[in-house]
Design a protein around this motif. Structure first.
Motif, PDB file in Angstrom:
ATOM      1  N   ARG A 181      -2.807 -24.992  42.579  1.00 22.85           N
ATOM      2  CA  ARG A 181      -3.827 -24.119  43.145  1.00 22.85           C
ATOM      3  C   ARG A 181      -3.209 -23.324  44.290  1.00 22.85           C
ATOM      4  O   ARG A 181      -2.507 -23.881  45.129  1.00 22.85           O
ATOM      5  CB  ARG A 181      -5.018 -24.919  43.687  1.00 22.85           C
ATOM      6  CG  ARG A 181      -5.749 -25.760  42.655  1.00 22.85           C
ATOM      7  CD  ARG A 181      -6.549 -24.864  41.696  1.00 22.85           C
ATOM      8  NE  ARG A 181      -7.461 -25.670  40.875  1.00 22.85           N
ATOM      9  CZ  ARG A 181      -7.099 -26.296  39.774  1.00 22.85           C
ATOM     10  NH1 ARG A 181      -5.839 -26.227  39.357  1.00 22.85           N
ATOM     11  NH2 ARG A 181      -7.980 -26.996  39.079  1.00 22.85           N
ATOM     12  N   ALA A 182      -3.479 -22.018  44.316  1.00 26.93           N
ATOM     13  CA  ALA A 182      -2.935 -21.164  45.370  1.00 26.93           C
ATOM     14  C   ALA A 182      -3.705 -19.858  45.412  1.00 26.93           C
ATOM     15  O   ALA A 182      -4.444 -19.521  44.486  1.00 26.93           O
ATOM     16  CB  ALA A 182      -1.447 -20.882  45.129  1.00 26.93           C
ATOM     17  N   ILE A 183      -3.545 -19.124  46.502  1.00 29.87           N
ATOM     18  CA  ILE A 183      -3.963 -17.723  46.528  1.00 29.87           C
ATOM     19  C   ILE A 183      -3.043 -16.991  45.574  1.00 29.87           C
ATOM     20  O   ILE A 183      -1.817 -17.134  45.629  1.00 29.87           O
ATOM     21  CB  ILE A 183      -3.833 -17.134  47.947  1.00 29.87           C
ATOM     22  CG1 ILE A 183      -4.635 -17.952  48.949  1.00 29.87           C
ATOM     23  CG2 ILE A 183      -4.244 -15.672  47.956  1.00 29.87           C
ATOM     24  CD1 ILE A 183      -6.126 -17.913  48.721  1.00 29.87           C
ATOM     25  N   ARG A 184      -3.605 -16.181  44.665  1.00 29.82           N
ATOM     26  CA  ARG A 184      -2.787 -15.484  43.675  1.00 29.82           C
ATOM     27  C   ARG A 184      -3.343 -14.088  43.435  1.00 29.82           C
ATOM     28  O   ARG A 184      -4.534 -13.836  43.658  1.00 29.82           O
ATOM     29  CB  ARG A 184      -2.760 -16.259  42.352  1.00 29.82           C
ATOM     30  CG  ARG A 184      -2.016 -17.591  42.431  1.00 29.82           C
ATOM     31  CD  ARG A 184      -1.951 -18.292  41.085  1.00 29.82           C
ATOM     32  NE  ARG A 184      -0.967 -19.352  41.100  1.00 29.82           N
ATOM     33  CZ  ARG A 184      -1.254 -20.658  41.057  1.00 29.82           C
ATOM     34  NH1 ARG A 184      -2.508 -21.051  40.989  1.00 29.82           N
ATOM     35  NH2 ARG A 184      -0.299 -21.561  41.083  1.00 29.82           N
ATOM     36  N   ASN A 185      -2.473 -13.199  42.932  1.00 33.88           N
ATOM     37  CA  ASN A 185      -2.958 -11.869  42.554  1.00 33.88           C
ATOM     38  C   ASN A 185      -2.249 -11.383  41.304  1.00 33.88           C
ATOM     39  O   ASN A 185      -1.201 -11.908  40.898  1.00 33.88           O
ATOM     40  CB  ASN A 185      -2.816 -10.865  43.701  1.00 33.88           C
ATOM     41  CG  ASN A 185      -1.384 -10.468  43.999  1.00 33.88           C
ATOM     42  OD1 ASN A 185      -0.469 -11.290  43.989  1.00 33.88           O
ATOM     43  ND2 ASN A 185      -1.181  -9.204  44.286  1.00 33.88           N
ATOM     44  N   GLY A 186      -2.846 -10.395  40.661  1.00 32.89           N
ATOM     45  CA  GLY A 186      -2.299  -9.855  39.414  1.00 32.89           C
ATOM     46  C   GLY A 186      -2.794  -8.449  39.174  1.00 32.89           C
ATOM     47  O   GLY A 186      -3.587  -7.893  39.940  1.00 32.89           O
ATOM     48  N   VAL A 187      -2.322  -7.870  38.066  1.00 32.73           N
ATOM     49  CA  VAL A 187      -2.715  -6.517  37.677  1.00 32.73           C
ATOM     50  C   VAL A 187      -2.805  -6.444  36.161  1.00 32.73           C
ATOM     51  O   VAL A 187      -2.024  -7.080  35.446  1.00 32.73           O
ATOM     52  CB  VAL A 187      -1.715  -5.461  38.217  1.00 32.73           C
ATOM     53  CG1 VAL A 187      -0.303  -5.693  37.669  1.00 32.73           C
ATOM     54  CG2 VAL A 187      -2.178  -4.046  37.893  1.00 32.73           C
ATOM     55  N   GLY A 188      -3.763  -5.681  35.680  1.00 30.30           N
ATOM     56  CA  GLY A 188      -3.905  -5.422  34.252  1.00 30.30           C
ATOM     57  C   GLY A 188      -4.507  -4.048  34.052  1.00 30.30           C
ATOM     58  O   GLY A 188      -5.155  -3.510  34.961  1.00 30.30           O
ATOM     59  N   VAL A 189      -4.292  -3.471  32.885  1.00 37.22           N
ATOM     60  CA  VAL A 189      -4.817  -2.142  32.574  1.00 37.22           C
ATOM     61  C   VAL A 189      -5.767  -2.256  31.385  1.00 37.22           C
ATOM     62  O   VAL A 189      -5.390  -2.779  30.336  1.00 37.22           O
ATOM     63  CB  VAL A 189      -3.687  -1.144  32.275  1.00 37.22           C
ATOM     64  CG1 VAL A 189      -4.260   0.237  31.950  1.00 37.22           C
ATOM     65  CG2 VAL A 189      -2.720  -1.055  33.461  1.00 37.22           C
ATOM     66  N   SER A 190      -6.986  -1.776  31.558  1.00 37.93           N
ATOM     67  CA  SER A 190      -7.996  -1.847  30.508  1.00 37.93           C
ATOM     68  C   SER A 190      -7.848  -0.688  29.532  1.00 37.93           C
ATOM     69  O   SER A 190      -7.085   0.263  29.763  1.00 37.93           O
ATOM     70  CB  SER A 190      -9.394  -1.857  31.121  1.00 37.93           C
ATOM     71  OG  SER A 190      -9.581  -0.791  32.026  1.00 37.93           O
ATOM     72  N   ASP A 191      -8.593  -0.755  28.436  1.00 35.94           N
ATOM     73  CA  ASP A 191      -8.476   0.253  27.382  1.00 35.94           C
ATOM     74  C   ASP A 191      -8.849   1.653  27.853  1.00 35.94           C
ATOM     75  O   ASP A 191      -8.408   2.654  27.266  1.00 35.94           O
ATOM     76  CB  ASP A 191      -9.357  -0.126  26.191  1.00 35.94           C
ATOM     77  CG  ASP A 191      -8.802  -1.312  25.406  1.00 35.94           C
ATOM     78  OD1 ASP A 191      -7.611  -1.633  25.583  1.00 35.94           O
ATOM     79  OD2 ASP A 191      -9.570  -1.908  24.624  1.00 35.94           O
ATOM     80  N   ASP A 192      -9.662   1.758  28.906  1.00 38.15           N
ATOM     81  CA  ASP A 192     -10.034   3.074  29.429  1.00 38.15           C
ATOM     82  C   ASP A 192      -9.011   3.630  30.419  1.00 38.15           C
ATOM     83  O   ASP A 192      -9.226   4.676  31.030  1.00 38.15           O
ATOM     84  CB  ASP A 192     -11.420   3.033  30.076  1.00 38.15           C
ATOM     85  CG  ASP A 192     -11.500   2.047  31.234  1.00 38.15           C
ATOM     86  OD1 ASP A 192     -10.465   1.433  31.578  1.00 38.15           O
ATOM     87  OD2 ASP A 192     -12.609   1.875  31.785  1.00 38.15           O
ATOM     88  N   GLY A 193      -7.876   2.928  30.576  1.00 44.23           N
ATOM     89  CA  GLY A 193      -6.792   3.427  31.410  1.00 44.23           C
ATOM     90  C   GLY A 193      -6.859   3.044  32.869  1.00 44.23           C
ATOM     91  O   GLY A 193      -5.963   3.398  33.642  1.00 44.23           O
ATOM     92  N   LYS A 194      -7.887   2.309  33.276  1.00 43.84           N
ATOM     93  CA  LYS A 194      -8.002   1.902  34.670  1.00 43.84           C
ATOM     94  C   LYS A 194      -7.143   0.663  34.938  1.00 43.84           C
ATOM     95  O   LYS A 194      -7.029  -0.211  34.081  1.00 43.84           O
ATOM     96  CB  LYS A 194      -9.461   1.606  35.016  1.00 43.84           C
ATOM     97  CG  LYS A 194     -10.370   2.821  34.929  1.00 43.84           C
ATOM     98  CD  LYS A 194     -11.812   2.456  35.211  1.00 43.84           C
ATOM     99  CE  LYS A 194     -12.727   3.678  35.086  1.00 43.84           C
ATOM    100  NZ  LYS A 194     -14.149   3.313  35.326  1.00 43.84           N
ATOM    101  N   ALA A 195      -6.551   0.629  36.122  1.00 39.14           N
ATOM    102  CA  ALA A 195      -5.751  -0.525  36.532  1.00 39.14           C
ATOM    103  C   ALA A 195      -6.612  -1.447  37.377  1.00 39.14           C
ATOM    104  O   ALA A 195      -7.241  -1.009  38.346  1.00 39.14           O
ATOM    105  CB  ALA A 195      -4.515  -0.082  37.307  1.00 39.14           C
ATOM    106  N   HIS A 196      -6.635  -2.715  37.004  1.00 36.65           N
ATOM    107  CA  HIS A 196      -7.465  -3.715  37.684  1.00 36.65           C
ATOM    108  C   HIS A 196      -6.570  -4.664  38.470  1.00 36.65           C
ATOM    109  O   HIS A 196      -5.776  -5.404  37.888  1.00 36.65           O
ATOM    110  CB  HIS A 196      -8.294  -4.481  36.665  1.00 36.65           C
ATOM    111  CG  HIS A 196      -9.247  -3.621  35.892  1.00 36.65           C
ATOM    112  ND1 HIS A 196     -10.569  -3.485  36.238  1.00 36.65           N
ATOM    113  CD2 HIS A 196      -9.055  -2.833  34.796  1.00 36.65           C
ATOM    114  CE1 HIS A 196     -11.161  -2.655  35.392  1.00 36.65           C
ATOM    115  NE2 HIS A 196     -10.268  -2.249  34.511  1.00 36.65           N
TER     116      HIS A 196
END
Length: 282
Positions: free
Chosen positions: A204-219
């Motif tokens: 368990r930890a503080i974590r972060n990530g990134v992904g791109v949805s089909d509409d082109g937005k980066a999350h």
């Protein structure tokens, strides 16, 4: 704009982490091994602000499986995405607060740490800034989260952004992107969770990530409490419906959101900076 500095118990262990040999990931193997110092990381303590944000934030507070998260969205119609490491001739910034001192915060939608790095702050994997490739794709074997294959690359040119596994990036991408950063492991691959990520492993930890949805937005997602790899991966797959998502880092994960006066303090390497397009809302 007034900036509020957030602190986190996770960052007290950074000095020990930075003693690792150059070229090795700051965050070691967390899958089932616990955090770098063997302790559960707690959520950052935020100071309350008395005023409402002056502009709309690209980030919002959400909860998933009882873990508080911050979800920030970069929209190609409203934002530009770049990578930043440091100022020419001065080395890496090493913190979001140092970077914040060099820019007009009215132009910034948000910024986040962008992947793993060595003890000198330099990225250990593929890194492109303003079309200049500063580090080649890293396909080597090794310990830790970065080398948990497949790892991946977040990259893009103009308003087209993507996340791909490192092998797919190597075999399919021919033109150098305007920006790019490599980290690992991948969280979601073509709609499936990384095969080596447990549903709810003990780490368990503080974590972060990134992904791109089909509409082109980066999350971009950063946890405000300790969570497992499986929880972060499921949030991307099940809630955001993102087919490819990449883990960025663990205990050092940090966010700058000028609209809410959030400025996390921590030692980082490369950064992802999301700026406002001229004339866009906010």
């Amino acid at each position: 704009m007034k900036r509020v500095i957030l602190t986190a118990a996770a960052f007290t262990a950074l000095a020990a982490c930075n003693e690792q040999p150059a070229g090795e990931p700051i965050v070691r193997a967390e899958l089932g091994e616990g955090t770098a110092n063997g302790e559960v990381v707690q959520a950052p303590d935020a100071e309350a602000t008395s005023q409402e944000p002056e502009v709309a934030s690209a980030c919002r507070s959400v909860s998933f499986e009882n873990v508080p998260l911050t979800h920030c969205v970069a929209d190609p119609a409203e934002h530009r995405v770049t990578t930043r490491l440091g100022q020419s001739g001065s080395g890496p910034f090493r913190s979001l607060s140092a970077f914040a001192e060099t820019v007009d915060d009215q132009t910034i939608a948000f910024a986040m740490n962008a992947g793993m790095y060595g003890d000198d702050g330099e990225p250990i994997g593929y890194y492109v800034e303003n079309g200049d490739r500063q580090e080649e794709l890293n396909r080597s074997e090794g310990p830790g989260n970065f080398h948990m294959k497949p790892n991946g690359v977040f990259f893009g040119t103009g308003g087209t952004w993507r996340v791909l596994s490192a092998d797919r990036f190597y075999s399919t991408v021919r033109d150098r992107p305007r920006f790019g950063t490599q980290s690992g492991p991948m969280l979601v691959i073509d709609g499936e969770l990384h095969p080596d990520i447990q549903d709810n492993g003990p780490s368990r930890a503080i974590r972060n990530g990134v992904g791109v949805s089909d509409d082109g937005k980066a999350h971009f997602v950063i946890s405000n409490g300790a969570l497992s790899f499986g929880q972060l991966a499921r949030f991307y797959r099940d809630e955001l419906k993102v087919k490819n998502a990449l883990f960025l880092d663990g205990n050092v994960s940090s966010l700058w959101d000028p609209a809410t006066d959030r400025l996390d303090r921590g030692v980082i390497g490369p950064m992802i900076v999301v700026t406002k397009r001229e004339g866009a809302g906010g």
